[in-house]
Design a protein around this motif. Structure first.
Motif, short mmCIF file in Angstrom:
data_model
loop_
_atom_site.label_atom_id
_atom_site.label_comp_id
_atom_site.label_asym_id
_atom_site.label_seq_id
_atom_site.Cartn_x
_atom_site.Cartn_y
_atom_site.Cartn_z
N PHE A 113 33.22 34.35 33.87
CA PHE A 113 33.31 33.43 32.78
C PHE A 113 34.27 32.84 32.57
N VAL A 114 35.67 33.44 32.68
CA VAL A 114 36.89 32.88 32.17
C VAL A 114 37.34 32.05 33.31
N LYS A 115 37.44 32.65 34.61
CA LYS A 115 37.90 31.86 35.74
C LYS A 115 37.71 30.29 35.77
N PRO A 116 36.39 29.92 35.74
CA PRO A 116 36.09 28.43 35.75
C PRO A 116 36.91 27.45 34.59
N GLY A 117 37.26 28.16 33.91
CA GLY A 117 38.04 27.48 32.66
C GLY A 117 39.61 27.33 32.88
N LEU A 118 39.93 27.92 33.94
CA LEU A 118 41.30 27.69 34.34
C LEU A 118 41.72 26.39 35.35
N TYR A 119 42.73 26.15 35.29
CA TYR A 119 43.38 24.96 36.20
C TYR A 119 43.32 25.63 37.55
N PRO A 120 43.20 24.62 38.35
CA PRO A 120 43.14 25.03 39.94
C PRO A 120 44.38 26.01 40.45
N GLN A 121 45.69 25.73 39.96
CA GLN A 121 46.78 26.33 40.08
C GLN A 121 46.74 27.80 39.41
N GLU A 122 46.07 27.76 38.03
CA GLU A 122 45.95 29.02 37.69
C GLU A 122 44.97 30.08 38.20
N GLN A 123 43.94 29.23 38.61
CA GLN A 123 43.01 30.22 39.37
C GLN A 123 43.53 30.80 40.79
N LYS A 124 44.43 29.85 41.21
CA LYS A 124 45.20 30.54 42.81
C LYS A 124 46.17 31.48 42.33
N ASN A 125 46.99 31.45 41.10
CA ASN A 125 47.49 32.51 40.64
C ASN A 125 47.32 33.93 40.31
N SER A 126 45.76 33.65 39.75
CA SER A 126 45.22 34.92 39.45
C SER A 126 44.26 35.53 40.44
N GLN A 127 44.41 35.30 41.37
CA GLN A 127 43.56 35.62 42.74
C GLN A 127 43.75 37.13 42.88
N GLY A 128 42.92 37.95 43.15
CA GLY A 128 43.10 39.31 43.07
C GLY A 128 42.99 40.15 41.85
N ALA A 129 43.03 39.44 40.79
CA ALA A 129 43.14 39.88 39.33
C ALA A 129 42.11 41.10 39.16
N VAL A 130 40.92 41.04 39.59
CA VAL A 130 39.89 42.00 39.24
C VAL A 130 40.19 43.28 40.16
N PHE A 131 40.65 42.97 41.31
CA PHE A 131 41.11 44.10 42.20
C PHE A 131 42.31 45.12 41.56
#
Length: 281
Positions: free
Chosen positions: A124-142
């Motif tokens: 739910f949170v991830k789509p609300g981030l900017y593309p660069q922020e989504q890229k920086n947060s890759q692997g967060a769940v893991f």
């Protein structure tokens, strides 16, 4: 320049505030449903859960005690071997065992479902981030899940058995017999395990704070002594009133703090490198 999520959302189909609430509601429902499923499974597996998991650290044949004994024997001493725990566990309330059964089921449901539940919230949170922020947060769940499980295992196999053994053998006078209430034992065990699980998330927190520009390795170094003091205070709050338990949590946390400084330094270095490359272009 990255476009805000609102414009991207308009291209995919604009959602109203009510639609967002509805989507959040279903993510929360699915997360709670996963906790409920694992909780019900734990409730039904009563014998296994209590005999092999919850009450295991209260017996001398627990895995951690056997490892300690083997290490001691290799060092030429039997001082690390535990033959008896020196305490008994009782339930002094009529509804005590049933209440603890429910509590343990909920805690185990939360612990087992944590990776999936966090993934649902992250979706739910991830789509609300900017593309660069989504890229920086890759692997967060893991990484959040791995650190949570590592902290949980550390609390269960290291901190809890040593704390229980110490408290069980502590006597102010030989005439006093240690007879612990079931609720006291379970509360101590779950508090230690969950506290370790949460505290092991420190590197992830530092990662996101550094990415957001709220934290830097220089700041963490500057306030290292203050942070160690805070760690000691937190360790004293979440552990039983004995120095050994406090140190068992404080020492790895200090180590995680040092690792977090390295994580922050690495992120800052990569950001500066990208900035220099962009300026060169």
């Amino acid at each position: 320049m990255d476009q805000p999520h609102l414009e991207e959302g308009e291209q995919q189909g604009e959602m109203s505030f009510v639609d967002h609430l509805e989507e959040l509601r279903w993510h929360i429902i699915r997360a709670l449903a996963s906790i409920l499923v694992f909780g019900v499974a734990a409730f039904l597996a009563k014998s296994f859960v209590f005999h092999d998991i919850i009450l295991a650290p209260s017996r001398p044949d627990f895995f951690s005690y056997r490892v300690m004994c083997e290490v001691g024997q290799k060092l030429g001493t039997t001082g690390f071997c535990i033959e008896e725990m020196g305490f008994t566990i009782q339930s002094r309330q009529m509804s005590g065992q049933f209440a603890m059964h429910l509590m343990v089921s909920v805690v185990l449901g939360l612990a087992c479902a944590f990776p999936y539940a966090f993934w649902e919230i992250w979706r739910f949170v991830k789509p609300g981030l900017y593309p660069q922020e989504q890229k920086n947060s890759q692997g967060a769940v893991f990484w959040v899940s791995i650190l949570f499980l590592m902290g949980l295992m550390f609390g269960y196999y290291v901190v809890s058995p040593i704390s229980i053994n110490f408290l069980a053998g502590y006597q102010v006078d030989p005439s006093i017999v240690n007879e612990f209430d079931l609720s006291s034992y379970i509360s101590t065990l779950t508090t230690l395990c969950l506290a370790c699980a949460v505290m092991f998330e420190l590197p992830v927190i530092v990662y996101f704070f550094t990415k957001a520009g709220l934290l830097s390795p220089e700041t963490m170094k500057l306030y290292r002594r203050h942070s160690i003091l805070v760690i000691l205070i937190i360790s004293a709050i979440v552990t039983p009133p004995d120095v050994i338990s406090q140190m068992l949590i404080a020492i790895p946390l200090v180590g995680l703090y040092e690792v977090s400084i390295s994580v922050s330094r690495s992120i800052r270095k990569n950001d500066l490198k990208k900035l220099n490359e962009n300026n060169t272009i």
